[in-house]
Design a protein around this motif. Structure first.
Motif, PDB file in Angstrom:
ATOM      1  N   ARG A 209     -49.398  27.204 -28.359  1.00 53.94           N
ATOM      2  CA  ARG A 209     -48.106  27.790 -27.984  1.00 53.94           C
ATOM      3  C   ARG A 209     -48.267  29.157 -27.322  1.00 53.94           C
ATOM      4  O   ARG A 209     -47.288  29.872 -27.088  1.00 53.94           O
TER       5      ARG A 209
ATOM      6  N   HIS B 282     -54.234  29.456 -28.602  1.00 55.06           N
ATOM      7  CA  HIS B 282     -53.239  28.746 -29.410  1.00 55.06           C
ATOM      8  C   HIS B 282     -52.402  27.853 -28.492  1.00 55.06           C
ATOM      9  O   HIS B 282     -52.039  28.272 -27.390  1.00 55.06           O
TER      10      HIS B 282
ATOM     11  N   SER C 230     -51.029  20.221 -25.846  1.00 59.92           N
ATOM     12  CA  SER C 230     -52.147  21.044 -26.309  1.00 59.92           C
ATOM     13  C   SER C 230     -52.978  21.547 -25.125  1.00 59.92           C
ATOM     14  O   SER C 230     -54.129  21.927 -25.297  1.00 59.92           O
TER      15      SER C 230
ATOM     16  N   ASP D 199     -45.319  24.112 -23.708  1.00 61.09           N
ATOM     17  CA  ASP D 199     -44.655  24.030 -25.009  1.00 61.09           C
ATOM     18  C   ASP D 199     -44.843  22.700 -25.734  1.00 61.09           C
ATOM     19  O   ASP D 199     -44.817  22.661 -26.946  1.00 61.09           O
ATOM     20  N   GLU D 200     -45.030  21.626 -25.020  1.00 64.02           N
ATOM     21  CA  GLU D 200     -45.047  20.305 -25.655  1.00 64.02           C
ATOM     22  C   GLU D 200     -46.417  19.642 -25.640  1.00 64.02           C
ATOM     23  O   GLU D 200     -46.523  18.457 -25.924  1.00 64.02           O
TER      24      GLU D 200
ATOM     25  N   ARG E 219     -47.047  28.426 -19.581  1.00 62.82           N
ATOM     26  CA  ARG E 219     -46.911  27.946 -20.960  1.00 62.82           C
ATOM     27  C   ARG E 219     -46.882  26.430 -20.929  1.00 62.82           C
ATOM     28  O   ARG E 219     -46.539  25.836 -19.924  1.00 62.82           O
TER      29      ARG E 219
END
Length: 165
Positions: free
Chosen positions: A59, A57, A48, A45-46, A43
């Motif tokens: 996120r 997406h 792109s 999270d912060e 992942r």
């Protein structure tokens, strides 16, 4: 030569499934692939990164992936994602992005009988190809999550192979 410099073969096929363990059971126990290894979760999270590098997406979470070897090649990279706006429908061949994975077998009838004995949904009866593909027989079947696979067999080659001989 024109085209992509250095292109020599397909390396692997990646696809996303709703349940990675169901896919592992199907690919190993039914199709006979060999499980190789797992990675994840991933992942960002912060940033792109997910959008920029994977076209998902920002996120999205790639919860886990498994690699499988089939027929001596590391060929299937199978993902399980959690993502905002994720579409749970499997595309049909007629949908944009529709696809199937074709697997070669030596004996199509034996393979179809086996799949049916395993409770796999086989779509219709084997079809005999004509024209340049004469000599080939094929049939589609569905993975438990609805993804389309195909069995193909042409033990004596196809017409276009024989025409060049």
């Amino acid at each position: 030569m024109s085209g992509l410099p250095g292109l020599s073969r397909v390396d692997h096929i990646g696809f996303t499934v709703p349940d990675l363990e169901e896919a592992r059971t199907f690919l190993v126990d039914v199709l006979g692939c060999e499980y190789m290894y797992s990675l994840g979760p991933f992942r960002h999270d912060e940033s792109s990164w997910m959008k920029e590098h994977l076209n998902v997406h920002p996120r999205a979470v790639m919860e886990r992936l498994h690699f499988f070897r089939c027929g001596g090649q590391a060929i299937f990279e199978v993902f399980q994602y959690a993502a905002p706006g994720q579409h749970p429908e499997v595309p049909r061949n007629s949908d944009i992005g529709g696809h199937h994975v074709a697997l070669y077998v030596d004996d199509l009838d034996a393979a179809v009988t086996y799949l049916r004995e395993q409770g796999v949904q086989v779509l219709g009866e084997p079809t005999v190809s004509r024209g340049p593909s004469e000599g080939q027989r094929w049939v589609y079947f569905l993975a438990p999550w609805g993804m389309q696979f195909e069995l193909v067999s042409y033990p004596d080659g196809k017409a276009f192979d024989r025409a060049g001989a």
